[in-house]
Design an enzyme around this catalytic site. Structure first.
Site, short mmCIF file in Angstrom:
data_model
loop_
_atom_site.label_atom_id
_atom_site.label_comp_id
_atom_site.label_asym_id
_atom_site.label_seq_id
_atom_site.Cartn_x
_atom_site.Cartn_y
_atom_site.Cartn_z
N HIS A 178 -54.26 -6.04 -15.40
CA HIS A 178 -53.38 -6.27 -16.55
C HIS A 178 -53.75 -7.58 -17.23
O HIS A 178 -52.94 -8.18 -17.93
CB HIS A 178 -51.92 -6.35 -16.12
CG HIS A 178 -51.53 -5.31 -15.13
ND1 HIS A 178 -51.54 -5.52 -13.79
CD2 HIS A 178 -51.15 -4.03 -15.31
CE1 HIS A 178 -51.17 -4.41 -13.17
NE2 HIS A 178 -50.93 -3.49 -14.06
N SER A 218 -91.13 16.51 -35.88
CA SER A 218 -92.53 16.58 -36.30
C SER A 218 -93.43 16.69 -35.07
O SER A 218 -94.47 17.36 -35.11
CB SER A 218 -92.91 15.37 -37.14
OG SER A 218 -93.00 14.22 -36.34
N ASP A 234 -90.47 15.80 -49.21
CA ASP A 234 -90.26 15.94 -47.77
C ASP A 234 -91.35 15.18 -47.01
O ASP A 234 -92.54 15.36 -47.29
CB ASP A 234 -90.31 17.43 -47.40
CG ASP A 234 -90.14 17.63 -45.91
OD1 ASP A 234 -89.00 17.52 -45.44
OD2 ASP A 234 -91.16 17.87 -45.23
#
Lengths: 578, 578
Positions: free
Chosen positions: B217, B443, B554
């Site tokens: 706590h 890729s 792209d």
């Protein structure tokens, strides 16, 4: 943020290795990921799952009987390579064909697809299933192009259970696709996640906003709305998912559903349970019955703050497979044999037992006690701030509030008891129980015990007498010591209680009238309480306060003295008690 | 921070209610907490656990067969009241006596103690067990005055298992105390936790530091040290706990131990697994064998960032009880019948199969292929930054790096294959596998597939011929389409690949020399790639980029054209291939 790591670039590999060391009964590490530690029957379809790491329990947390046979574990948020997938699939194969299933992301599709081609070239029967449950990531008329999120759990569990039942690869494949096509998810995020070693989160959600439909790697959400309450978040998620609900009767849909409420990383289980209340309510209203729902961390994104809701609209066959036993690190079901339901009565302790009226004399004493409690209540109201300030120096600052709550509750309970004709004893026991309940905390428990013990000593028959009051005080002090375990010198309220009780009984034995004895006892208690302050000042409380040295008295001892003085000043000790 | 709630003051109650709604097969809500949903045999000792909320799975997450019979759930970080404890105990009682067990905190001791007194007054046999495992909270010679942390899990599990086996209340009590007295814990915290509705955390740990021994706590730690690596944190925790290790042979200690590695809220499982590697190593060195360890969230403090380590030094009786089946929301064991271990060979896929030399003609072609791959590698090095920049606009910016990694790996693999006498086909397959492995990502997978398909078309016997090369290109394009699922117009590298392959085969069929056909094919591909840029510019990619409209081609189509042009310019198509 992610704080704990050695070499960030090696984080995912170390995590998989640690998992395999911690849970050798579930998984074995192989090149590219893990396989089941336990044997599978020859000819069983092998279910291979996988994807990038950082999503625990996805993916290795689901390897075990009833679910996956192997998991391919890529780097953090990065697709594993085809050779990893190939390697895990070969190690997990049981001669019954291989299903490779994963979330529908470009990199995963490519690498797992390539692994599948390579395995097929070697003669394996391999199927791939791309999970695509996220409604935010694509249009409704082309659901298989969506990305996969927590729906993975459902598809992998259904496929694993079907394989476990000995279904053929054609059957398992059909069931997994069916599960996928009936599953919808939607998520919201409140803040981004941090890659191990990175100084900044991958992305941020503006403060006070939530991003709806944000992907598990931070892919942009659909829109942002102001942060909602737990119930508003539930509504948003239920609305989003239920917009694509199957209609009852469609292809066997029975109105029953798997429901997953998923924490994405730093939303804790308690928060999810609060959200769940409203989700359950909304689903009930919509006629949807959850079947063994899961609330917790099912598909995380490192330490992302977010929640997602997943619903699978079941038919009977899928429901059976969802409920089948499973034993993995993260999902276990079917432990211990089924048991009967426990019958619990609804009102264990809520109805108070009726009060048996006390003697006339004790009722008269009870009226005096009520006056005393009113005095106590007023003192706690008047001194709430001061007691709070005192407590804040070494504690959590709630002593004043606790005393006020407790005394207020006690007075109410005392009035109720008095109206029912309670004697002094029962009245004090009821007031004590309510003090403890209303106040909570340490002082609540102790004052509850003081009133209760005092009440038990008085009983409901005996009239007031100095002897009875002194005995009551003595019993109350004993109760505090027994309960709290403190003795004089521990710098607690006991330091004031003991001299109070000792002085009171000594003076009463000497024949000093009660009102005067009470005043002298109060003075003795106050002087002891002042010494607790002196002590604290000299020693400090090093474990609690570090180096600070404070001239503050114990708050419990202080408030006790305040209350005793007020009771003494209130002229409650009428002549008949002397 | 804690973000998701409705009314902060009602948070704990709503969380318990949600838990009971989500998991009705485990728990039923009663006044003050929950009890088991399943029936227990008459006369079985009832194990009641509890404390403040905010510590999930403590405490209601451990209610079920083999563990607790009921959990008392206080407010966040606050002791439940005596009446809550009383109510849960009454509802969970089976007539065999009641054990109430909880962490050793003042408020809990008081309220649970008071409930026990009240139950005893009604004739119940009640025992209380205060868990006190935290070595940081008190001296070694008075361990029962320490506070309780994750050791709760051990004590509650042992007590629950003993009750399940039908032990008497005396026996269960003795076993629970024995488990407690043999358990030690130590924690570190990196940052504080936030109460629901609070704007600021309860406390802070200074940035770059960790606080050793900080309580659940926010109770002050023992000291602060600079933040360590995962292994340094493991060392610190192991050193702290093992300083109080039992000696082998002491009271039956066998060198075996329960080990818990606990995340306190926002330290994720993957981080814990990384720490676990070193914990396991250190324990092995110290001669301690972990028995069914647990790594995960066992005792949290809302969203506190911290880790704790708990070790219970076992004797045989405690070990059996720890391993007994258990079925609760948070801890489940014994699902599915035991299974044999799977035998996994260590080198699933690591040793490459030896190369069978190709024909002389194919080896010559392979040498040309190596030259081509060298050209490709150089182009990726020269253009890494440009490709990265292009990719960063709409993607994650790693295309340049991925291409360089892939081409570099492919060239190395190609040289190894050439030295082993590989024909052109095997050389390309090896180079393709390595490209995919080295590059990762989309890729990497696609270029791996290109090289592999091209290699399979060439084989290891056939000499070079324009027809073979055109077929190889066609097969490679097919592989990319099959793997990636894209078609012309999807604005991917396929938009460039298809016109390249079409032009090449058309020109070759017309008798145009290969070198010239290649140049024309490159021009057609480049023009198509340019059109992807135009398209992106016109439409934007609204799902990914929001409102941005970008004139960028792209990246995959662009790099493909670059590489084809470089190959065409490199004069690789010697006369014999025409």
């Amino acid at each position: 943020m992610t704080r704990v790591f050695n070499d960030p670039s090696n984080f995912a590999l170390e995590a998989v290795s640690g998992m395999a060391t911690a849970y050798p009964q579930y998984v074995k590490a192989v090149h590219g990921g893990v396989v089941r530690a336990t044997a599978s029957p020859d000819g069983q379809v092998a279910v291979i799952v996988g994807g990038g790491s950082g999503h625990f329990p996805a993916f290795a947390g689901w390897v075990g009987p009833g679910m996956a046979h192997g998991a391919v574990c890529g780097n953090i948020f990065a697709s594993p390579s085809a050779s990893q997938a190939y390697s895990v699939a070969k190690a997990a194969d049981n001669g019954g064909g291989i299903i490779i299933t994963y979330g529908n992301y470009a990199g995963d599709v490519l690498h797992f697809g390539q692994a599948a081609e390579r395995l097929r070239a070697e003669g394996y029967d391999v199927r791939t299933i791309e999970v695509s449950d996220d409604v935010a990531s694509g249009p409704r008329d082309d659901t298989r192009k969506r990305r996969g999120v927590a729906g993975d759990v459902v598809v992998f569990k259904i496929a694993g259970a079907a394989a476990e039942r000995g279904h053929t690869i054609d059957e398992v494949t059909e069931l997994a696709w069916r599960a996928n096509d009936r599953t919808r998810s939607l998520g919201v995020a409140f803040d981004g996640c941090t890659l191990p070693g990175a100084a900044e989160p991958l992305f941020h959600v503006p403060a006070g906003q939530m991003s709806v439909g944000l992907g598990v790697h931070g892919e942009p959400g659909v829109y942002e709305v102001p942060m909602g309450t737990a119930s508003q978040i539930a509504d948003l998620l239920v609305d989003g998912v239920m917009a694509e609900a199957l209609e009852i009767g469609t292809e066997g849909y029975s109105g029953r559903a798997i429901v997953l409420l998923n924490g994405l990383g730093t939303v804790k289980c308690e928060e999810l349970y609060v959200v769940w209340n409203r989700v359950a309510e909304r689903l009930t209203d919509a006629g949807v019955t959850p079947v063994l729902p899961e609330v917790g961390e099912l598909m995380t994104s490192l330490d992302m703050a977010g929640i997602s809701l997943t619903i699978t609209f079941l038919d009977d066959e899928l429901e059976e497979l969802w409920c089948d036993p499973v034993d993995t690190i993260a999902l276990r079901r079917g432990a211990v044999a089924e048991r009967a339901e426990r019958q619990v009565s609804d009102d264990t302790d809520q109805a108070e037992t009726p009060i048996t009226p006390g003697s006339e004399a004790s009722q008269a004493l009870a009226a005096q006690v009520v006056k005393g409690l009113e005095v106590i209540k007023q003192v706690t109201i008047d001194n709430e701030a001061e007691l709070g300030k005192l407590d804040a120096i070494a504690g959590d600052g709630d002593h004043g509030q606790g005393m006020r709550y407790g005394a207020t509750g006690a007075v109410e309970a005392a009035h109720r008891a008095a109206e029912a004709g309670a004697g002094a004893g029962t009245l004090l026991v009821r007031a004590g129980a309510q003090w403890s309940e209303s106040a909570g905390g340490t002082s609540g428990a102790l004052w509850g015990a003081i009133l209760t013990a005092f009440g038990r000593a008085l009983g409901d028959e005996t009239p007031a007498s100095p002897q009875a009051i002194v005995t009551g005080v003595r019993d109350a002090v004993d109760a505090v010591q027994r309960l709290g375990g403190a003795t004089v010198g521990d710098k607690t309220m006991v330091d004031a209680l003991i001299p109070f009780a000792d002085t009171l009984s000594a003076k009463q034995a000497e024949g000093v009238p009660l009102a005067e004895a009470w005043q002298q006892a109060t003075t003795a208690a106050q002087s002891a309480a002042d010494r607790t302050a002196d002590f604290v000042s000299k020693l400090g409380r090093s474990r609690v306060l570090g180096e600070k040295s404070l001239g503050v008295p114990d708050p419990g001892a202080t408030s006790f003295c305040m209350l005793m003085r007020a009771l003494g000043d209130a002229d409650l000790f009428a002549s008949e008690t002397n």
